[in-house]
Every structure is written in structure tokens, then in C-alpha cells.
Design a protein around this motif. Structure first.
Motif, mmCIF file in Angstrom:
data_model
loop_
_atom_site.group_PDB
_atom_site.id
_atom_site.type_symbol
_atom_site.label_atom_id
_atom_site.label_comp_id
_atom_site.label_asym_id
_atom_site.label_seq_id
_atom_site.Cartn_x
_atom_site.Cartn_y
_atom_site.Cartn_z
ATOM 1 N N MET A 1 0.846 -1.169 0.000
ATOM 2 C CA MET A 1 0.000 0.000 0.000
ATOM 3 C C MET A 1 0.895 1.237 0.000
ATOM 4 O O MET A 1 1.792 1.352 0.796
ATOM 5 C CB MET A 1 -0.896 -0.029 1.251
ATOM 6 C CG MET A 1 -1.887 1.095 1.285
ATOM 7 S SD MET A 1 -2.951 1.138 2.752
ATOM 8 C CE MET A 1 -3.990 -0.266 2.491
ATOM 9 N N THR A 2 0.615 2.155 -0.900
ATOM 10 C CA THR A 2 1.437 3.354 -0.988
ATOM 11 C C THR A 2 1.058 4.347 0.102
ATOM 12 O O THR A 2 -0.006 4.265 0.701
ATOM 13 C CB THR A 2 1.250 4.036 -2.362
ATOM 14 O OG1 THR A 2 -0.092 4.514 -2.442
ATOM 15 C CG2 THR A 2 1.550 3.079 -3.500
ATOM 16 N N SER A 3 1.951 5.291 0.331
ATOM 17 C CA SER A 3 1.676 6.284 1.375
ATOM 18 C C SER A 3 0.504 7.178 0.982
ATOM 19 O O SER A 3 -0.238 7.633 1.848
ATOM 20 C CB SER A 3 2.921 7.110 1.661
ATOM 21 O OG SER A 3 3.260 7.894 0.554
ATOM 22 N N ALA A 4 0.308 7.432 -0.315
ATOM 23 C CA ALA A 4 -0.816 8.268 -0.752
ATOM 24 C C ALA A 4 -2.149 7.582 -0.457
ATOM 25 O O ALA A 4 -3.097 8.227 -0.008
ATOM 26 C CB ALA A 4 -0.699 8.593 -2.233
ATOM 27 N N ILE A 9 -6.971 7.072 3.090
ATOM 28 C CA ILE A 9 -7.814 6.279 3.987
ATOM 29 C C ILE A 9 -7.949 6.979 5.336
ATOM 30 O O ILE A 9 -9.059 7.118 5.872
ATOM 31 C CB ILE A 9 -7.252 4.853 4.150
ATOM 32 C CG1 ILE A 9 -7.417 4.077 2.851
ATOM 33 C CG2 ILE A 9 -7.941 4.120 5.301
ATOM 34 C CD1 ILE A 9 -6.667 2.756 2.816
ATOM 35 N N VAL A 10 -6.836 7.441 5.885
ATOM 36 C CA VAL A 10 -6.871 8.160 7.168
ATOM 37 C C VAL A 10 -7.677 9.444 7.015
ATOM 38 O O VAL A 10 -8.490 9.784 7.881
ATOM 39 C CB VAL A 10 -5.447 8.446 7.684
ATOM 40 C CG1 VAL A 10 -5.470 9.366 8.891
ATOM 41 C CG2 VAL A 10 -4.752 7.141 8.024
ATOM 42 N N LEU A 11 -7.511 10.158 5.914
ATOM 43 C CA LEU A 11 -8.262 11.382 5.655
ATOM 44 C C LEU A 11 -9.762 11.094 5.619
ATOM 45 O O LEU A 11 -10.554 11.831 6.213
ATOM 46 C CB LEU A 11 -7.807 12.020 4.344
ATOM 47 C CG LEU A 11 -8.559 13.261 3.887
ATOM 48 C CD1 LEU A 11 -8.367 14.388 4.890
ATOM 49 C CD2 LEU A 11 -8.094 13.688 2.521
ATOM 50 N N LEU A 16 -15.140 11.741 7.966
ATOM 51 C CA LEU A 16 -16.417 11.151 8.356
ATOM 52 C C LEU A 16 -16.754 11.470 9.807
ATOM 53 O O LEU A 16 -17.910 11.678 10.157
ATOM 54 C CB LEU A 16 -16.398 9.636 8.141
ATOM 55 C CG LEU A 16 -16.445 9.168 6.697
ATOM 56 C CD1 LEU A 16 -16.255 7.662 6.616
ATOM 57 C CD2 LEU A 16 -17.756 9.575 6.048
ATOM 58 N N ARG A 17 -15.738 11.516 10.640
ATOM 59 C CA ARG A 17 -15.954 11.789 12.062
ATOM 60 C C ARG A 17 -16.120 13.274 12.361
ATOM 61 O O ARG A 17 -16.698 13.636 13.376
ATOM 62 C CB ARG A 17 -14.790 11.235 12.873
ATOM 63 C CG ARG A 17 -14.684 9.712 12.733
ATOM 64 C CD ARG A 17 -13.718 9.122 13.676
ATOM 65 N NE ARG A 17 -14.311 9.203 15.011
ATOM 66 C CZ ARG A 17 -13.630 9.499 16.103
ATOM 67 N NH1 ARG A 17 -12.352 9.742 16.026
ATOM 68 N NH2 ARG A 17 -14.214 9.559 17.263
ATOM 69 N N MET A 18 -15.618 14.155 11.493
ATOM 70 C CA MET A 18 -15.619 15.587 11.774
ATOM 71 C C MET A 18 -16.987 16.233 11.591
ATOM 72 O O MET A 18 -17.277 17.224 12.253
ATOM 73 C CB MET A 18 -14.627 16.310 10.862
ATOM 74 C CG MET A 18 -13.197 16.140 11.235
ATOM 75 S SD MET A 18 -12.154 16.926 10.018
ATOM 76 C CE MET A 18 -11.757 18.425 10.857
ATOM 77 N N GLY A 19 -17.793 15.744 10.683
ATOM 78 C CA GLY A 19 -19.000 16.449 10.295
ATOM 79 C C GLY A 19 -20.147 16.444 11.275
ATOM 80 O O GLY A 19 -20.969 17.347 11.261
ATOM 81 N N LYS A 20 -20.236 15.484 12.128
ATOM 82 C CA LYS A 20 -21.414 15.407 12.988
ATOM 83 C C LYS A 20 -21.061 15.692 14.444
ATOM 84 O O LYS A 20 -19.918 15.560 14.866
ATOM 85 C CB LYS A 20 -22.058 14.028 12.862
ATOM 86 C CG LYS A 20 -21.145 12.884 13.212
ATOM 87 C CD LYS A 20 -21.815 11.562 12.970
ATOM 88 C CE LYS A 20 -20.826 10.445 13.234
ATOM 89 N NZ LYS A 20 -21.368 9.160 13.010
ATOM 90 N N GLU A 21 -22.104 16.085 15.187
ATOM 91 C CA GLU A 21 -21.915 16.328 16.607
ATOM 92 C C GLU A 21 -21.763 14.976 17.298
ATOM 93 O O GLU A 21 -22.522 14.044 17.052
ATOM 94 C CB GLU A 21 -23.119 17.079 17.180
ATOM 95 C CG GLU A 21 -22.951 17.482 18.605
ATOM 96 C CD GLU A 21 -24.063 18.385 19.094
ATOM 97 O OE1 GLU A 21 -23.988 18.809 20.255
ATOM 98 O OE2 GLU A 21 -25.001 18.661 18.332
ATOM 99 N N LYS A 22 -20.760 14.909 18.146
ATOM 100 C CA LYS A 22 -20.505 13.630 18.812
ATOM 101 C C LYS A 22 -20.067 13.884 20.246
ATOM 102 O O LYS A 22 -19.544 14.943 20.576
ATOM 103 C CB LYS A 22 -19.460 12.821 18.069
ATOM 104 C CG LYS A 22 -18.132 13.522 17.914
ATOM 105 C CD LYS A 22 -17.293 12.881 16.847
ATOM 106 C CE LYS A 22 -16.132 13.723 16.460
ATOM 107 N NZ LYS A 22 -16.418 14.962 15.806
#
Length: 153
Positions: A1-4, A9-11, A16-22
Motif C-alpha cells: 500500500m502506498t503512502s498516498a 484512507i486516514v483522511l 467522516l468523524r468531523m462532520g457530525k456532533e458527537k
């Protein structure tokens, strides 16, 4: 798997986690920074050409990232649920845009830099999101403790 591809994948996970209130859970706040640290050092370790100038670039980008992380944490909306007392957070649109701009700048220079000898700059730009994520989590933790009534650390 390349670093890009690892980077993308990490991005995707982070976005996905940033958009909603949690609910803020201090016991889990370390996971994303550890993922970014792993991606950063994986990317940097693939470069055999480490000089004092590249370390200077890394330090400058890390300081920029920490500043961005502090700014993003100040834009974050934290609230205490009146019934349950749980503390929730929601990223602002500006915070998400700032984060995306830093990530896309790194990817663009990384792609262009392979052909134009900008590999050191490309690798150094990984430090901006790393500093941003770590600083944001740290300052959110401080604000969490303050809302819990623990005061300042």
C-alpha cells in the motif's frame, strides 16, 4: 500500500468523524493523533535524504500545524447536554475547510514534487495536519475538563 493511499484512507476516516456532533470521550481522543503520527513517520521514513534543512522544514510545518489546530479547536462548538450532562462537540465548517486545505496542499505538492524535486517540502507538509490534529485534540481536552468543572490544568 502506498503512502498516498494510506493518507487518503486516514483522511476519509477523519472527515467522516468531523462532520457530525458527537460525544467527547477523552479515553478515545488519542486514536486519530496516533494514526496521523503513524502515517507521518511512515511517509518520512521512506525518504532516505534527511538533512538539517529537511528537519528545519519539518519543525516549521509542525509549528504551523499546531497554530492551525489551536485555531480549529477555538472554532469547535462544545456544549453540555442539559439532561444527561454529556459534553458534545461539533466541528465548524471553517475548521473542516482549513483541515482539507492543509491536506490537499500536501497531496498536490506531493504529486507535483515527485517530478520536480520537492520531496522534502512534500514530506514536511505532512507535519501541518499532524500538528493540527494533535493540537486540536489537546485543546479540546482542556476545554472538556473546564466544562466538567475541573478548571484549568
Amino acid at each position: 500500500m502506498t503512502s498516498a493511499s494510506t493518507f487518503m484512507i486516514v483522511l476519509a476516516i477523519v472527515l467522516l468523524r468531523m462532520g457530525k456532533e458527537k460525544e467527547l470521550r477523552p479515553s478515545r481522543m488519542w486514536i486519530t493523533p496516533v494514526l496521523f503520527i503513524w502515517v507521518t513517520f511512515t511517509t518520512i521514513s521512506q525518504t532516505a535524504n534527511l538533512t538539517w534543512m529537511s528537519f528545519l522544514l519539518y519543525a516549521i510545518c509542525l509549528v504551523l500545524g499546531i497554530g492551525l489546530g489551536m485555531w480549529r479547536a477555538s472554532l469547535e462548538k462544545l456544549r453540555v447536554h442539559p439532561v444527561t450532562g454529556r459534553i458534545t462537540s461539533q466541528s465548524s465548517i471553517a475548521g473542516v475547510i482549513i483541515f482539507m486545505a492543509a491536506m490537499l496542499l500536501r497531496l498536490a505538492i506531493g504529486y507535483w514534487g515527485r517530478e520536480h524535486a520537492l520531496v522534502s517540502l512534500s514530506n514536511a507538509l505532512v507535519m501541518i495536519p499532524l500538528g493540527s490534529v494533535c493540537a486540536r485534540r489537546f485543546f479540546l481536552f482542556l476545554r472538556y475538563r473546564q466544562l466538567q468543572g475541573h478548571g484549568r490544568i
